[in-house]
Scaffold this active site. Structure first.
Site, PDB file in Angstrom:
ATOM      1  N   THR A   8     -18.265  25.914  26.854  1.00  0.00           N
ATOM      2  CA  THR A   8     -17.109  26.433  27.566  1.00  0.00           C
ATOM      3  C   THR A   8     -16.169  27.050  26.538  1.00  0.00           C
ATOM      4  O   THR A   8     -16.482  27.112  25.347  1.00  0.00           O
ATOM      5  CB  THR A   8     -16.451  25.334  28.435  1.00  0.00           C
ATOM      6  OG1 THR A   8     -15.482  25.958  29.287  1.00  0.00           O
ATOM      7  CG2 THR A   8     -15.796  24.246  27.599  1.00  0.00           C
ATOM      8  N   GLN A  68     -14.941  18.609  30.823  1.00  0.00           N
ATOM      9  CA  GLN A  68     -16.219  19.015  30.230  1.00  0.00           C
ATOM     10  C   GLN A  68     -16.676  17.930  29.225  1.00  0.00           C
ATOM     11  O   GLN A  68     -16.345  16.780  29.432  1.00  0.00           O
ATOM     12  CB  GLN A  68     -16.119  20.392  29.561  1.00  0.00           C
ATOM     13  CG  GLN A  68     -15.984  21.559  30.546  1.00  0.00           C
ATOM     14  CD  GLN A  68     -14.599  21.711  31.129  1.00  0.00           C
ATOM     15  OE1 GLN A  68     -13.626  21.741  30.407  1.00  0.00           O
ATOM     16  NE2 GLN A  68     -14.505  21.799  32.432  1.00  0.00           N
ATOM     17  N   PRO A 102     -28.029  22.108  41.028  1.00  0.00           N
ATOM     18  CA  PRO A 102     -28.735  20.913  40.560  1.00  0.00           C
ATOM     19  C   PRO A 102     -28.542  20.772  39.050  1.00  0.00           C
ATOM     20  O   PRO A 102     -28.609  21.753  38.328  1.00  0.00           O
ATOM     21  CB  PRO A 102     -30.211  21.194  40.879  1.00  0.00           C
ATOM     22  CG  PRO A 102     -30.266  22.517  41.520  1.00  0.00           C
ATOM     23  CD  PRO A 102     -28.908  23.136  41.554  1.00  0.00           C
ATOM     24  N   GLY A 150     -14.734  19.126  37.738  1.00  0.00           N
ATOM     25  CA  GLY A 150     -14.719  18.544  39.081  1.00  0.00           C
ATOM     26  C   GLY A 150     -14.825  17.047  38.891  1.00  0.00           C
ATOM     27  O   GLY A 150     -15.898  16.531  38.643  1.00  0.00           O
ATOM     28  N   HIS A 151     -13.681  16.364  38.924  1.00  0.00           N
ATOM     29  CA  HIS A 151     -13.701  14.926  38.668  1.00  0.00           C
ATOM     30  C   HIS A 151     -13.774  14.183  39.995  1.00  0.00           C
ATOM     31  O   HIS A 151     -12.885  14.297  40.838  1.00  0.00           O
ATOM     32  CB  HIS A 151     -12.483  14.528  37.833  1.00  0.00           C
ATOM     33  CG  HIS A 151     -12.542  15.089  36.438  1.00  0.00           C
ATOM     34  ND1 HIS A 151     -11.526  15.017  35.534  1.00  0.00           N
ATOM     35  CD2 HIS A 151     -13.549  15.741  35.798  1.00  0.00           C
ATOM     36  CE1 HIS A 151     -11.902  15.592  34.398  1.00  0.00           C
ATOM     37  NE2 HIS A 151     -13.120  16.055  34.544  1.00  0.00           N
ATOM     38  N   ASN A 180     -13.106  24.643  36.332  1.00  0.00           N
ATOM     39  CA  ASN A 180     -14.538  24.454  36.061  1.00  0.00           C
ATOM     40  C   ASN A 180     -14.869  22.960  36.110  1.00  0.00           C
ATOM     41  O   ASN A 180     -16.020  22.578  36.276  1.00  0.00           O
ATOM     42  CB  ASN A 180     -14.944  25.061  34.702  1.00  0.00           C
ATOM     43  CG  ASN A 180     -13.995  24.708  33.557  1.00  0.00           C
ATOM     44  OD1 ASN A 180     -12.917  24.182  33.767  1.00  0.00           O
ATOM     45  ND2 ASN A 180     -14.407  25.024  32.349  1.00  0.00           N
ATOM     46  N   ASP A 207     -19.770  16.054  33.097  1.00  0.00           N
ATOM     47  CA  ASP A 207     -20.332  15.316  34.238  1.00  0.00           C
ATOM     48  C   ASP A 207     -20.733  13.881  33.893  1.00  0.00           C
ATOM     49  O   ASP A 207     -21.651  13.329  34.496  1.00  0.00           O
ATOM     50  CB  ASP A 207     -21.563  16.041  34.828  1.00  0.00           C
ATOM     51  CG  ASP A 207     -21.275  17.484  35.164  1.00  0.00           C
ATOM     52  OD1 ASP A 207     -20.196  17.737  35.708  1.00  0.00           O
ATOM     53  OD2 ASP A 207     -22.132  18.345  34.884  1.00  0.00           O
ATOM     54  N   GLU A 208     -20.071  13.288  32.921  1.00  0.00           N
ATOM     55  CA  GLU A 208     -20.451  11.921  32.505  1.00  0.00           C
ATOM     56  C   GLU A 208     -19.881  10.857  33.443  1.00  0.00           C
ATOM     57  O   GLU A 208     -20.176   9.664  33.278  1.00  0.00           O
ATOM     58  CB  GLU A 208     -19.948  11.626  31.085  1.00  0.00           C
ATOM     59  CG  GLU A 208     -20.518  12.520  30.000  1.00  0.00           C
ATOM     60  CD  GLU A 208     -19.643  13.748  29.766  1.00  0.00           C
ATOM     61  OE1 GLU A 208     -18.702  13.969  30.573  1.00  0.00           O
ATOM     62  OE2 GLU A 208     -19.903  14.477  28.805  1.00  0.00           O
ATOM     63  N   GLY A 209     -19.023  11.288  34.369  1.00  0.00           N
ATOM     64  CA  GLY A 209     -18.373  10.302  35.251  1.00  0.00           C
ATOM     65  C   GLY A 209     -16.969   9.984  34.751  1.00  0.00           C
ATOM     66  O   GLY A 209     -16.462   8.882  34.966  1.00  0.00           O
ATOM     67  N   LYS A 210     -16.347  10.971  34.107  1.00  0.00           N
ATOM     68  CA  LYS A 210     -14.999  10.744  33.560  1.00  0.00           C
ATOM     69  C   LYS A 210     -13.997  10.418  34.663  1.00  0.00           C
ATOM     70  O   LYS A 210     -13.110   9.603  34.469  1.00  0.00           O
ATOM     71  CB  LYS A 210     -14.510  11.992  32.802  1.00  0.00           C
ATOM     72  CG  LYS A 210     -15.239  12.224  31.503  1.00  0.00           C
ATOM     73  CD  LYS A 210     -14.709  13.448  30.783  1.00  0.00           C
ATOM     74  CE  LYS A 210     -15.006  14.759  31.494  1.00  0.00           C
ATOM     75  NZ  LYS A 210     -16.425  15.134  31.576  1.00  0.00           N
TER      76      LYS A 210
HETATM   77  P1  IMP Z   1     -17.436  27.835  32.036  1.00  0.00           P
HETATM   78  O1  IMP Z   1     -16.612  26.689  31.533  1.00  0.00           O
HETATM   79  O2  IMP Z   1     -17.303  28.052  33.511  1.00  0.00           O
HETATM   80  O3  IMP Z   1     -17.183  29.085  31.230  1.00  0.00           O
HETATM   81  O4  IMP Z   1     -18.987  27.474  31.791  1.00  0.00           O
HETATM   82  C1  IMP Z   1     -19.545  27.367  30.489  1.00  0.00           C
HETATM   83  C2  IMP Z   1     -20.591  26.262  30.450  1.00  0.00           C
HETATM   84  O5  IMP Z   1     -19.964  24.991  30.603  1.00  0.00           O
HETATM   85  C3  IMP Z   1     -21.641  26.334  31.563  1.00  0.00           C
HETATM   86  O6  IMP Z   1     -22.865  25.836  31.053  1.00  0.00           O
HETATM   87  C4  IMP Z   1     -21.100  25.389  32.621  1.00  0.00           C
HETATM   88  O7  IMP Z   1     -22.118  24.883  33.451  1.00  0.00           O
HETATM   89  C5  IMP Z   1     -20.515  24.307  31.732  1.00  0.00           C
HETATM   90  N1  IMP Z   1     -19.408  23.572  32.353  1.00  0.00           N
HETATM   91  C6  IMP Z   1     -18.133  23.984  32.519  1.00  0.00           C
HETATM   92  N2  IMP Z   1     -17.401  23.034  33.090  1.00  0.00           N
HETATM   93  C7  IMP Z   1     -18.197  21.980  33.276  1.00  0.00           C
HETATM   94  C8  IMP Z   1     -17.989  20.659  33.802  1.00  0.00           C
HETATM   95  O8  IMP Z   1     -16.883  20.274  34.197  1.00  0.00           O
HETATM   96  N3  IMP Z   1     -19.087  19.852  33.830  1.00  0.00           N
HETATM   97  C9  IMP Z   1     -20.295  20.253  33.362  1.00  0.00           C
HETATM   98  N4  IMP Z   1     -20.534  21.451  32.863  1.00  0.00           N
HETATM   99  C10 IMP Z   1     -19.497  22.323  32.814  1.00  0.00           C
END
Ligand code: IMP
Length: 427
Positions: free
Chosen positions: A239, A224, A304, A40-41, A38, A13-16
């Site tokens: 992850t 991520q 949040p 979301g850009h 997982n 979520d750094e704003g990539k």
């Molecule tokens: P998973 O990737 O869904 O298995 O989640 C594992 C961990 O990574 C959890 O703490 C999620 O909130 C975090 N996570 C996975 N994808 C993202 C992302 O794109 N941004 C921020 N956190 C993520």
């Protein structure tokens, strides 16, 4: 050589999305190499906000080719939905989007197991996943019973694999109180999706290699962040994929000698979504203020985000494991209005004070802060360093010096134009 890797330098979520979107203006090929829906850009173009989860952010630039490489895990239904949504908004994908036949498919039981496990976990073991089936899909890959995009070309063979994988997972699902989806229903769904996905299939490793050899500008878009990396993150609260720069080579099938530069993205503060240690977390009004000002709610799950101060030992660690050549600092504007900004400079651990990031013992480490003057001015109209108030300029310079990595870009708002570009990523 013009291959650049962009990775998250914090917990995702750094704003990539925005930074990749800016650099893709001059990229010929944009490659996603790890993770799945997982991610979301978020991209803001004019008044439109577009969130891509699987398709590389380069899809918004009509001249970029976009590659989803074999290190990714792909939920076929999500991909088709995303393609349809992009096409409906006028972004063509045909002939520009290429998917590796070797990428693994996220299937309904992966999502089911992810959700059931999270529901069954107690406070100490809950990971706070996105429940998109990421972990169980990568587990199948490692167990060598995964089902891949290329399997869609042979539905009879796919069915046999599905029967085997279902038999392996059925006791787990039963133990968690769930019911395994019917193979017949999954086959019907996959059979309907196959004609949409198969035309996109390509040998993406060869495609990327050809582009690199031809001197094209290739951008590897990380998902991520480093502190969520399976090997180098805050395990087990991570992850299930390689989110670091080396993951681009593994996940896309390119040699490390082909990479010209690695850039890391960090916010001017820090956030984390999900469970796990976050030593500089602000659990007070200030944390709430950052959450609101920064719009810190997950783009995939809406959760949040936890907010806190920037962590220099962590960023130096991230610079090391990625070999960072440059930084992009995002959301600098969110810090406007704070009279002072705290920065974690070291940790107190049971073994004493350290300026290293105690990634193995974060739970028992206490951050030590240094205070920096804040600024009151809005930054959103700044386009050069000189446009920034002196305190914001000093903050950027301080980050650069103490992390030991030059700042290539600073972002002062969500729009493309709300950017201070200092160095060319490909130059
Ligand atoms: P998973 O990737 O869904 O298995 O989640 C594992 C961990 O990574 C959890 O703490 C999620 O909130 C975090 N996570 C996975 N994808 C993202 C992302 O794109 N941004 C921020 N956190 C993520």
């Amino acid at each position: 050589m013009s291959a650049v890797v962009i990775i998250g330098a914090q917990w995702g979520d750094e704003g990539k999305g925005k930074i990749v979107d800016i650099y893709t203006e001059s990229a010929d090929v944009v490659v996603r190499f790890a993770g799945g829906p997982n991610a979301g850009h978020t991209l803001v173009v004019g008044d439109q906000k577009i969130i891509v989860r699987l398709v590389p952010s380069g899809i918004l630039r009509p001249t970029s080719r976009c590659v989803m490489a074999q290190g990714m895990v792909i939920d076929p239904g999500v991909l088709v939905e995303e393609i349809d949504a992009l096409e409906a908004r006028g972004y063509a994908t045909s002939g520009r989007l290429f998917v590796s036949d070797l990428a693994h498919l996220i299937l309904p039981y992966h999502r089911l197991i992810d959700g059931l496990r999270e529901a069954a976990a107690d406070a100490g073991t809950k990971i706070g996943t996105t429940k998109r089936g990421i972990g169980p899909c990568y587990e199948d890959k490692a167990a060598r019973r995964g089902i891949r995009v290329g399997d869609l070309a042979d539905l009879a063979g796919l069915e046999q694999k599905l029967v085997r994988a279902s038999a392996a997972w059925a006791p787990v699902v039963r133990g968690l109180g769930g019911e395994m989806p019917e193979v017949g229903a999954m086959m019907a769904e996959l059979g309907a999706l196959a004609p949409r996905l198969l035309p996109l299939v390509a040998d993406t490793s060869a495609l990327v290699d050809e582009a690199v050899k031809a001197g094209k500008r290739v951008l590897f878009e990380g998902a991520q962040g480093t502190l969520l990396d399976l090997d180098h993150g805050t395990y087990p609260f991570v992850t299930s994929s390689s989110a670091i720069a080396g993951g681009a080579c593994v996940g896309a099938g390119v040699g490390p000698t082909r990479i010209k530069r690695v850039l890391g993205i960090t916010k001017g503060y820090a956030t984390r979504v999900g469970e796990g240690p976050f030593p500089t977390e602000l659990r007070d009004e200030l944390g709430e203020r950052l959450r609101v000002a920064g719009g810190e709610f997950g783009s995939v799950t809406g959760r949040p985000r936890r907010t806190g101060w920037i962590d220099l030992p962590a960023l130096r660690y991230v610079a090391r494991v990625n070999g960072l050549d440059g930084l992009a600092v995002t959301k600098l504007d969110v810090l406007s209005g704070l009279s002072e900004i705290q920065v974690c400079v070291a940790y107190e651990t049971p073994e004493g004070r350290t300026t290293e990031f105690p990634v193995r013992h974060l739970g028992s480490a206490k951050p030590i802060y240094e205070s920096h003057p804040g600024w009151s001015e809005s930054l959103s109209s700044a386009r050069t360093l000189e446009d920034l108030p002196a305190a914001a300029r000093a903050y950027l310079r301080y980050l650069e010096e103490t992390i030991g990595v030059p700042v290539f870009l600073a972002s002062v708002g969500p729009r493309r134009e709300e950017t201070i570009a200092l160095r060319d990523a490909f130059g």
